[in-house]
Design an enzyme around this catalytic site. Structure first.
Site, PDB file in Angstrom:
ATOM      1  N   GLY A   1       0.773  -1.235   0.000  1.00 14.86           N
ATOM      2  CA  GLY A   1      -0.085   0.158   0.133  1.00 14.86           C
ATOM      3  C   GLY A   1       0.881   1.230  -0.019  1.00 14.86           C
TER       4      GLY A   1
ATOM      5  N   GLY B   1      -0.988   7.900   0.601  1.00 13.26           N
ATOM      6  CA  GLY B   1      -1.424   8.110   1.954  1.00 13.26           C
ATOM      7  C   GLY B   1      -0.458   7.912   2.931  1.00 13.26           C
ATOM      8  CG  LEU B   2      -0.981   7.192   6.948  1.00 13.42           C
ATOM      9  CD1 LEU B   2      -1.531   6.508   8.239  1.00 13.42           C
ATOM     10  CD2 LEU B   2      -0.622   8.815   7.261  1.00 13.42           C
TER      11      LEU B   2
ATOM     12  NE  ARG C   1      -6.656  -2.973  -4.319  1.00 11.13           N
ATOM     13  CZ  ARG C   1      -7.886  -2.525  -3.799  1.00 11.13           C
ATOM     14  NH1 ARG C   1      -8.902  -3.111  -3.774  1.00 11.13           N
ATOM     15  NH2 ARG C   1      -7.995  -1.026  -3.091  1.00 11.13           N
TER      16      ARG C   1
ATOM     17  CE1 TYR D   1     -10.201  -0.685  13.623  1.00 12.34           C
ATOM     18  CE2 TYR D   1     -10.609   1.480  13.877  1.00 12.34           C
ATOM     19  CZ  TYR D   1     -10.359   0.653  13.215  1.00 12.34           C
ATOM     20  OH  TYR D   1     -10.421   0.686  11.739  1.00 12.34           O
TER      21      TYR D   1
ATOM     22  N   PRO E   1      -1.775   4.198  14.787  1.00 12.33           N
ATOM     23  CG  PRO E   1      -1.311   4.465  12.630  1.00 12.33           C
ATOM     24  CD  PRO E   1      -1.770   3.261  13.467  1.00 12.33           C
TER      25      PRO E   1
ATOM     26  N   PRO F   1      -6.015   9.482  14.400  1.00 10.04           N
ATOM     27  CG  PRO F   1      -7.283  11.189  15.130  1.00 10.04           C
ATOM     28  CD  PRO F   1      -6.644  10.062  15.563  1.00 10.04           C
TER      29      PRO F   1
HETATM   30  C1  HXC Z   1     -21.590  -1.811   2.498  1.00 11.22           C
HETATM   31  C2  HXC Z   1     -20.062  -2.331   0.986  1.00 11.22           C
HETATM   32  C3  HXC Z   1     -19.530  -0.850   0.848  1.00 11.22           C
HETATM   33  C4  HXC Z   1     -20.028  -0.045   1.968  1.00 11.22           C
HETATM   34  C5  HXC Z   1     -18.298  -2.050  -0.560  1.00 11.22           C
HETATM   35  N1  HXC Z   1     -19.139  -2.820  -0.072  1.00 11.22           N
HETATM   36  N2  HXC Z   1     -18.499  -0.884   0.128  1.00 11.22           N
HETATM   37  N3  HXC Z   1     -21.008  -2.787   1.688  1.00 11.22           N
HETATM   38  N4  HXC Z   1     -21.238  -0.472   2.854  1.00 11.22           N
HETATM   39  N5  HXC Z   1     -20.063   1.490   1.757  1.00 11.22           N
HETATM   40  C6  HXC Z   1     -19.372  -4.421  -0.337  1.00 11.22           C
HETATM   41  C7  HXC Z   1     -19.604  -4.415  -1.873  1.00 11.22           C
HETATM   42  O1  HXC Z   1     -21.206  -4.270  -2.151  1.00 11.22           O
HETATM   43  C8  HXC Z   1     -19.244  -5.809  -1.911  1.00 11.22           C
HETATM   44  O2  HXC Z   1     -20.076  -7.047  -1.425  1.00 11.22           O
HETATM   45  C9  HXC Z   1     -18.056  -5.955  -1.053  1.00 11.22           C
HETATM   46  O3  HXC Z   1     -18.123  -4.927  -0.183  1.00 11.22           O
HETATM   47  C10 HXC Z   1     -16.750  -5.838  -1.740  1.00 11.22           C
HETATM   48  O4  HXC Z   1     -16.749  -4.453  -2.461  1.00 11.22           O
HETATM   49  P1  HXC Z   1     -15.884  -4.151  -3.881  1.00 11.22           P
HETATM   50  O5  HXC Z   1     -16.114  -2.653  -4.160  1.00 11.22           O
HETATM   51  O6  HXC Z   1     -16.055  -5.329  -4.815  1.00 11.22           O
HETATM   52  O7  HXC Z   1     -14.311  -4.502  -3.252  1.00 11.22           O
HETATM   53  P2  HXC Z   1     -13.214  -3.790  -3.735  1.00 11.22           P
HETATM   54  O8  HXC Z   1     -13.176  -3.466  -5.075  1.00 11.22           O
HETATM   55  O9  HXC Z   1     -11.723  -4.887  -3.493  1.00 11.22           O
HETATM   56  O10 HXC Z   1     -12.544  -2.740  -2.909  1.00 11.22           O
HETATM   57  C11 HXC Z   1     -12.212  -3.027  -1.547  1.00 11.22           C
HETATM   58  C12 HXC Z   1     -12.866  -1.820  -0.519  1.00 11.22           C
HETATM   59  C13 HXC Z   1     -12.451  -0.387  -1.148  1.00 11.22           C
HETATM   60  C14 HXC Z   1     -12.291  -2.062   0.883  1.00 11.22           C
HETATM   61  C15 HXC Z   1     -14.239  -1.842  -0.582  1.00 11.22           C
HETATM   62  O11 HXC Z   1     -13.010   0.438  -0.173  1.00 11.22           O
HETATM   63  C16 HXC Z   1     -11.124  -0.201  -1.256  1.00 11.22           C
HETATM   64  O12 HXC Z   1     -10.449  -0.405  -2.417  1.00 11.22           O
HETATM   65  N6  HXC Z   1     -10.368   0.237  -0.123  1.00 11.22           N
HETATM   66  C17 HXC Z   1      -8.856   0.138  -0.156  1.00 11.22           C
HETATM   67  C18 HXC Z   1      -8.317   1.676   0.549  1.00 11.22           C
HETATM   68  C19 HXC Z   1      -9.009   1.737   1.803  1.00 11.22           C
HETATM   69  O13 HXC Z   1      -9.862   1.230   2.246  1.00 11.22           O
HETATM   70  N7  HXC Z   1      -8.321   2.819   2.440  1.00 11.22           N
HETATM   71  C20 HXC Z   1      -8.707   2.984   4.111  1.00 11.22           C
HETATM   72  C21 HXC Z   1      -7.857   2.395   4.962  1.00 11.22           C
HETATM   73  S1  HXC Z   1      -8.153   3.241   6.571  1.00 11.22           S
HETATM   74  P3  HXC Z   1     -21.321  -7.688  -2.255  1.00 11.22           P
HETATM   75  O14 HXC Z   1     -21.935  -8.368  -1.377  1.00 11.22           O
HETATM   76  O15 HXC Z   1     -22.141  -6.563  -2.764  1.00 11.22           O
HETATM   77  O16 HXC Z   1     -20.454  -8.001  -3.524  1.00 11.22           O
HETATM   78  C22 HXC Z   1      -7.919   2.588   7.848  1.00 11.22           C
HETATM   79  C23 HXC Z   1      -8.075   3.407   9.026  1.00 11.22           C
HETATM   80  C24 HXC Z   1      -8.331   2.949  10.265  1.00 11.22           C
HETATM   81  O17 HXC Z   1      -7.798   1.154   7.737  1.00 11.22           O
HETATM   82  C25 HXC Z   1      -8.348   3.898  11.299  1.00 11.22           C
HETATM   83  C26 HXC Z   1      -8.694   5.108  11.326  1.00 11.22           C
HETATM   84  C27 HXC Z   1      -8.525   6.106  12.509  1.00 11.22           C
HETATM   85  P1  NAP Z   2      -4.662   4.351   1.944  1.00 14.64           P
HETATM   86  O1  NAP Z   2      -4.083   5.574   1.305  1.00 14.64           O
HETATM   87  O2  NAP Z   2      -6.058   4.216   1.253  1.00 14.64           O
HETATM   88  O3  NAP Z   2      -3.744   3.342   2.225  1.00 14.64           O
HETATM   89  C1  NAP Z   2      -4.337   1.858   2.054  1.00 14.64           C
HETATM   90  C2  NAP Z   2      -3.250   1.103   0.931  1.00 14.64           C
HETATM   91  O4  NAP Z   2      -3.672   0.049   0.696  1.00 14.64           O
HETATM   92  C3  NAP Z   2      -3.731   1.887  -0.645  1.00 14.64           C
HETATM   93  O5  NAP Z   2      -2.304   2.497  -1.033  1.00 14.64           O
HETATM   94  C4  NAP Z   2      -3.999   0.717  -1.342  1.00 14.64           C
HETATM   95  O6  NAP Z   2      -3.781   0.618  -2.782  1.00 14.64           O
HETATM   96  C5  NAP Z   2      -3.484  -0.633  -0.757  1.00 14.64           C
HETATM   97  N1  NAP Z   2      -4.408  -1.680  -0.764  1.00 14.64           N
HETATM   98  C6  NAP Z   2      -5.760  -1.769  -0.576  1.00 14.64           C
HETATM   99  N2  NAP Z   2      -6.080  -3.110  -1.016  1.00 14.64           N
HETATM  100  C7  NAP Z   2      -4.859  -3.750  -1.337  1.00 14.64           C
HETATM  101  C8  NAP Z   2      -4.848  -4.992  -1.758  1.00 14.64           C
HETATM  102  N3  NAP Z   2      -5.769  -6.053  -1.669  1.00 14.64           N
HETATM  103  N4  NAP Z   2      -3.484  -5.412  -2.016  1.00 14.64           N
HETATM  104  C9  NAP Z   2      -2.644  -4.322  -1.972  1.00 14.64           C
HETATM  105  N5  NAP Z   2      -2.616  -3.063  -1.592  1.00 14.64           N
HETATM  106  C10 NAP Z   2      -3.900  -2.802  -1.264  1.00 14.64           C
HETATM  107  O7  NAP Z   2      -5.013   4.998   3.377  1.00 14.64           O
HETATM  108  P2  NAP Z   2      -3.948   5.321   4.770  1.00 14.64           P
HETATM  109  O8  NAP Z   2      -4.851   6.000   5.611  1.00 14.64           O
HETATM  110  O9  NAP Z   2      -2.630   5.741   4.366  1.00 14.64           O
HETATM  111  O10 NAP Z   2      -3.811   3.877   5.258  1.00 14.64           O
HETATM  112  C11 NAP Z   2      -2.409   3.489   5.632  1.00 14.64           C
HETATM  113  C12 NAP Z   2      -2.587   2.537   6.729  1.00 14.64           C
HETATM  114  O11 NAP Z   2      -2.830   3.084   8.153  1.00 14.64           O
HETATM  115  C13 NAP Z   2      -3.327   1.352   7.076  1.00 14.64           C
HETATM  116  O12 NAP Z   2      -3.282   0.043   7.394  1.00 14.64           O
HETATM  117  C14 NAP Z   2      -4.613   1.852   7.909  1.00 14.64           C
HETATM  118  O13 NAP Z   2      -5.405   1.009   8.507  1.00 14.64           O
HETATM  119  C15 NAP Z   2      -3.675   2.648   8.802  1.00 14.64           C
HETATM  120  N6  NAP Z   2      -4.261   3.403   9.921  1.00 14.64           N
HETATM  121  C16 NAP Z   2      -4.708   4.721   9.023  1.00 14.64           C
HETATM  122  C17 NAP Z   2      -5.107   5.709   9.863  1.00 14.64           C
HETATM  123  C18 NAP Z   2      -5.540   7.246   9.269  1.00 14.64           C
HETATM  124  O14 NAP Z   2      -6.007   7.998  10.198  1.00 14.64           O
HETATM  125  N7  NAP Z   2      -5.211   7.503   8.064  1.00 14.64           N
HETATM  126  C19 NAP Z   2      -5.397   5.514  11.265  1.00 14.64           C
HETATM  127  C20 NAP Z   2      -5.151   4.175  11.934  1.00 14.64           C
HETATM  128  C21 NAP Z   2      -4.420   3.415  10.833  1.00 14.64           C
HETATM  129  P3  NAP Z   2      -4.468   0.201  -3.931  1.00 14.64           P
HETATM  130  O15 NAP Z   2      -6.119   0.747  -3.705  1.00 14.64           O
HETATM  131  O16 NAP Z   2      -3.841   0.766  -5.108  1.00 14.64           O
HETATM  132  O17 NAP Z   2      -4.620  -1.291  -3.882  1.00 14.64           O
END
Ligand code: HXC
Ligand code: NAP
Length: 293
Positions: free
Chosen positions: A22, A26-27, A47, A156, A197, A199
């Site tokens: 990843g 972001g981070l 990806r 969490y 981390p 926020p």
């Molecule tokens: C309910 C949802 C949904 C939503 C997706 N789904 N979004 N369900 N509410 N908002 C469902 C879809 O309908 C589907 O189920 C299943 O989830 C998979 O969705 P896809 O879109 O096909 O998945 P995909 O393309 O693989 O995308 C994965 C993803 C997407 C997780 C849904 O958000 C993503 O690519 N995220 C990567 C980056 C990311 O999330 N970064 C944030 C990290 S922050 P069905 O049953 O309909 O097929 C973090 C911080 C933590 O972790 C702490 C903060 C303080």
């Molecule tokens: P982010 O930019 O969305 O980072 C998530 C990364 O994961 C993206 O680069 C995404 O790239 C990659 N990823 C998602 N699905 C993947 C897969 N199947 N295979 C490979 N790579 C994949 O968000 P972020 O805030 O920087 O988060 C980074 C980390 O910090 C995460 O572990 C998150 O849980 C943690 N964190 C963040 C916060 C915050 O406040 N931001 C707080 C606590 C913890 P692609 O979409 O290109 O695959």
């Protein structure tokens, strides 16, 4: 000097090869930038190859370091193995695995389909497991020592949190893996640590966790005793320390970097920070008056 300055000496990571999952956004990108500045070779994976290529070019131009973009969905073990091979081919070895890739979105749990739950578990827990198995077994087989794994979790992971239940369950699993393997695989010269981390605004996280007007409704900075969100360089400073040889005796640790956020929610009487000085005067009088009764 302040908290946005760079912490380690130049060349602190020279000679190390680091894989950041990843790492294109972001981070992960912020940590990669700093690792490059400190002299490491870095492979970034996710990806989206186009995004990775753009990030690698940008960071190489900025830092003069070597950054290798590799497409890899961490959910697929064969892709992780191929990514690992590509890094070895380019850099000869890997010293550090940084499990940063994650998926997450807010939702009431009853609205989640089984697949929606799985997608988060698969990226976070299974993805981390895939990378640790591929990299760890190679380190064991080749007898390479002085290696380390850094996992990005959240606070969490141990408190749990509503509305992000798959992420909480998966991050808790990653934390358990961190502490378990810190002991089991120390004999192979591997260290395992984690950062939790609070926020740190990023587009990836905020689009999915604070969409629409949620940002105005729930100011994340207000949840933090230090009254601000994190700066990316603060996290990069800590990550660089944890993957460097300066932290050689640190193993099995999870370092919280959240300005005191989770403890604020946990402490029984922390809501009393709302009480004014005048109110404290009155409250003190009331409490003292009870003494002799
Ligand atoms: C309910 C949802 C949904 C939503 C997706 N789904 N979004 N369900 N509410 N908002 C469902 C879809 O309908 C589907 O189920 C299943 O989830 C998979 O969705 P896809 O879109 O096909 O998945 P995909 O393309 O693989 O995308 C994965 C993803 C997407 C997780 C849904 O958000 C993503 O690519 N995220 C990567 C980056 C990311 O999330 N970064 C944030 C990290 S922050 P069905 O049953 O309909 O097929 C973090 C911080 C933590 O972790 C702490 C903060 C303080
Ligand atoms: P982010 O930019 O969305 O980072 C998530 C990364 O994961 C993206 O680069 C995404 O790239 C990659 N990823 C998602 N699905 C993947 C897969 N199947 N295979 C490979 N790579 C994949 O968000 P972020 O805030 O920087 O988060 C980074 C980390 O910090 C995460 O572990 C998150 O849980 C943690 N964190 C963040 C916060 C915050 O406040 N931001 C707080 C606590 C913890 P692609 O979409 O290109 O695959």
């Amino acid at each position: 000097m302040n908290h946005t300055n760079k912490m380690l000496r130049d060349c602190a990571l020279k000679g190390k090869t680091i894989v950041v999952t990843g790492g294109g956004s972001g981070l992960g990108k912020a940590m990669t930038r700093y690792f490059l500045e400190l002299g490491a070779n870095v492979a970034i994976t996710s990806r989206d190859l186009e995004k990775l290529k753009d990030t690698a070019l940008e960071l190489e131009a900025e830092t003069g370091g070597m950054c290798l973009p590799i497409q890899c969905d961490v959910r697929e073990f064969h892709e992780v193995e191929a990514m690992h091979e590509a890094v070895i081919k380019k850099f000869g070895k890997v010293d550090v695995l940084l499990n940063n890739a994650a998926g997450n979105f807010i939702s009431p749990t009853e609205r989640l389909s089984p697949r929606a739950f799985d997608v988060i578990i698969d990226i976070v827990l299974k993805g981390t497991k895939n990378c640790i198995l591929a990299f760890g077994k190679h380190w064991i087989d080749t007898k390479q020592t002085n290696t380390s794994v850094l996992n990005i979790v959240t606070t969490y992971s141990w408190t749990g949190s509503g509305y992000v239940v798959p992420s909480a369950a998966a991050k808790a699993g990653v934390l358990a893996m961190t502490r378990s393997l810190a002991v089991e695989w120390a004999k192979y010269g591997m260290r395992f640590n984690a950062i939790a981390p609070g926020p740190f605004p990023t587009k990836g996280a905020w689009d999915r966790l604070m969409p629409g007007d949620l940002q105005e409704k729930f100011d994340m900075a207000k949840k933090v005793p230090l009254n601000r969100v994190g700066e990316h360089q603060e996290l990069a400073n800590l990550a660089a320390y944890l993957v460097s040889d300066f932290s050689a005796y640190m193993n099995g640790e999870v370092v919280t970097l959240d300005g005191g956020e989770w403890l604020k929610g946990a402490g029984e009487f922390n809501m009393l920070s709302e009480v004014t000085e005048n109110q404290w005067d009155d409250l003190e009088k009331m409490i003292r008056a009870k003494k002799n009764k």
